[in-house]
Design an enzyme around this catalytic site. Structure first.
Site, short mmCIF file in Angstrom:
data_model
loop_
_atom_site.label_atom_id
_atom_site.label_comp_id
_atom_site.label_asym_id
_atom_site.label_seq_id
_atom_site.Cartn_x
_atom_site.Cartn_y
_atom_site.Cartn_z
N GLU A 117 -8.58 -5.20 0.93
CA GLU A 117 -7.03 -3.93 0.33
C GLU A 117 -7.07 -2.72 -0.41
OE1 GLU A 117 -3.93 -3.99 -3.50
OE2 GLU A 117 -4.35 -6.08 -2.78
N TYR B 258 -11.48 -3.46 -2.53
CA TYR B 258 -11.79 -4.77 -2.55
C TYR B 258 -11.43 -5.83 -2.26
CZ TYR B 258 -7.00 -5.67 -5.01
OH TYR B 258 -6.01 -6.08 -5.54
N HIS C 152 2.43 -4.14 -0.71
CA HIS C 152 3.51 -3.85 -1.65
C HIS C 152 3.26 -2.56 -1.92
CE1 HIS C 152 1.48 -7.82 -3.33
NE2 HIS C 152 1.98 -7.39 -2.23
N ASP D 196 -8.91 -8.91 -2.34
CA ASP D 196 -8.13 -9.80 -3.18
C ASP D 196 -7.67 -10.93 -2.47
OD1 ASP D 196 -5.76 -10.94 -4.06
OD2 ASP D 196 -4.16 -8.40 -3.71
N ARG E 32 6.13 -0.06 -14.35
CA ARG E 32 5.40 -0.03 -12.60
C ARG E 32 6.61 -0.80 -11.83
NH1 ARG E 32 2.08 -2.01 -9.54
NH2 ARG E 32 0.82 -3.43 -11.57
N GLU F 284 -0.07 -0.69 -2.11
CA GLU F 284 -0.77 -1.09 -1.36
C GLU F 284 -1.23 -2.46 -0.52
OE1 GLU F 284 -0.51 -4.35 -5.10
OE2 GLU F 284 -0.77 -2.59 -6.15
N ASN G 209 4.93 0.45 -5.47
CA ASN G 209 4.17 0.43 -6.44
C ASN G 209 5.37 1.99 -6.96
OD1 ASN G 209 2.97 -2.17 -7.31
ND2 ASN G 209 1.12 -0.63 -5.86
#
Length: 500
Positions: free
Chosen positions: A102, A95, A157, A97, A241, A10, A159
């Site tokens: 982001e 979208y 980020h 953030d 996650r 992300e 994941n």
């Protein structure tokens, strides 16, 4: 035993409107999302986000934070007030953030694909910037970086899907020394020391100075080395996650590949209970920043057992643990490549850090900046900070990294054609295929979507139909590709899915 697992990146992009410091960054970010969505034939908010399974305040340590005490930035399960939120045909989410646009890449199964769909996000943002920089429009710039150099930081980020059975305490103890030290490989470099660059100098990581604690739920304040958000977006009983907030935004393919690949392998060691060396640090946050502040890589940090090791020595220790865990059996090619490149980059950094300029972001940036220093510029010169920011500009003709890349200065692991294809197409081997294919083929019939669901709204049905996708490796091209090929309508697709 392999590097392969479900993973993704992300990236919040830096945003500015030159000449107008008073502009609202949230509204400006909304313009980015809306402009790109419209250009793709998608109405921003048309395929909204399904927040039903979001649980941002659930903590992996076994409790949930009360909403009353949460910072507003933690409430990611609330509707974006700009309504700028769209699911793309490649399965990604684009979208707003808070104050940044982001791009959340679709789920992939290995670090090479992670690089491809992360770079696809750069092209998405580049196109959005082009659309918003037409004649007569106020200028708008986007940056793939993590700080504005004036005290603000925004995240890149990672994941990783893990087994739920792995004790979280083992994850914490196994990962902290790794995260503290891995910046020597995947730091993106920053002019200035301190959160507001209050001291002159250069450091390895854009994010290191912004971390304050070892373990915690927050992501924008009191940032922890290990984030405890327990929001699997998958079958809760089976999966965890791991949400990693400590990484930098990478441009170099090799650094990005190793960031994802080495972390996945270290998680494999932790899941297998094969951590054979105690590398616990006395003061992890102080060690994180001390390592970042020394581009010579000579700084050593004290371990709890009294030893003092450099970041490179800690990384070599993790590499050896991974090799011991994998053994001498047959390994898939991607795992072998991560191991080989990890070894090669560490060896280059140990011999002469500047020899890793083709692979490592911070080294490449430092090499460029040293050229300016040789011509008389000091680290404190505002021009040096401006060059740092310009390095990460998404525009091909303005971003310094992109101009150097065009001249062949960096080792590329993925082709431009593959990256271009990933802008519009989802990975074929995860549930992102179903999400992206559904948006492409039946976007007008999708009311909302999330990582683990797609909600259809079709005229033939009295109520909306939510299709759950709690298994990340279901909904692949192999599973549903033929169903989409045969379906002439969303209703026909749903009838087949419900019957099967």
């Amino acid at each position: 035993m392999s590097v392969r697992r479900v993973m993704g990146i992300e990236t919040e992009y830096g945003i500015s409107q030159p000449g107008d410091p008073s502009v609202n960054p949230m509204l400006m970010s909304g313009r980015v999302v809306t402009a790109y969505a419209r250009s793709m034939g998608l109405r921003s908010g048309q395929t909204g986000w399904d927040y039903a399974d979001e649980a941002p305040l659930q903590d992996a340590r076994g409790f949930a934070m009360d909403r009353e005490f949460a910072d507003p930035s933690q409430l990611t399960d609330e509707e974006d007030p700009t309504m700028a939120n769209v699911v793309l045909t490649n399965g990604a989410r684009l979208y707003v953030d808070h104050a940044h646009p982001e791009y959340s890449s679709p789920e992939v199964t290995g670090p090479r694909d992670a690089v491809i769909w992360d770079r696809a996000g750069e092209l998405v943002m580049r196109e959005a910037a082009r659309l918003l920089n037409q004649p007569g429009m106020p200028p708008l710039n986007l940056y793939k970086n993590n700080t504005d150099g004036k005290g603000a930081s925004y995240g890149t980020h990672e994941n990783y899907l893990m087994r739920r059975l792995t004790p979280f305490a083992d994850i914490v103890s196994g990962l902290i020394p790794f995260f503290v030290s891995r910046q020597v490989v995947c730091g993106s470099g920053k002019v200035g020391i301190g959160t507001e660059s209050q001291r002159a100098g250069f450091q390895l990581s854009q994010r290191a100075d912004f971390f304050e604690t070892e373990v915690g739920l927050e992501t924008t304040l009191k940032r922890p080395i290990i984030n405890t958000r327990d929001e699997p977006h998958a079958v809760t009983e089976k999966y965890r996650r791991l949400h990693v907030i400590i990484g930098d935004a990478n441009h170099c393919d090799v650094a990005n590949f190793l960031k994802l690949g080495t972390t996945s392998l270290v998680l494999g060691v932790i899941e297998a209970g094969a951590v054979t060396q105690n590398l616990a640090l006395q003061e992890p946050v102080a060690a994180l920043q001390a390592i970042s502040h020394d581009p010579t890589l000579r700084t050593s940090v004290r371990l709890e057992d009294g030893r003092e090791l450099t970041a490179l020595q800690i990384q070599y220790a993790y590499l050896q643990m991974v090799r011991d865990w994998l053994g001498s059996g047959d390994l898939d090619s991607e795992t072998v490549e991560v191991l080989d490149r990890w070894q090669q980059v560490l060896d280059k950094l140990a011999d002469d850090p500047m020899s890793a300029a083709r692979e490592v972001d911070w080294v490449a940036k430092l090499q460029l900046l040293q050229g300016y220093r040789n011509r008389g510029l000091e680290w404190s010169d505002p021009k040096m900070r401006a060059i740092d920011i310009q390095w990460s500009d998404v525009r091909a003709d303005k971003g310094i990294f992109h101009k150097l890349a065009a001249s062949g200065r960096f080792d590329e692991l993925v082709s431009a054609a593959d990256v271009e294809a990933a802008v519009s197409n989802p990975p074929t081997d995860t549930r992102a295929y179903f999400r992206g294919r559904a948006v492409r083929q039946f976007g007008e019939n999708i009311a909302a979507a999330s990582w683990d669901s797609v909600i259809f709204d079709v005229p033939e049905r009295r109520t909306m139909q939510r299709v759950p996708m709690l298994e990340p490796l279901r909904g692949t091209e192999q599973h549903v590709g033929a169903l989409f090929d045969r379906a002439g309508s969303a209703d026909e697709l749903l009838r087949t899915l419900l019957t099967d």
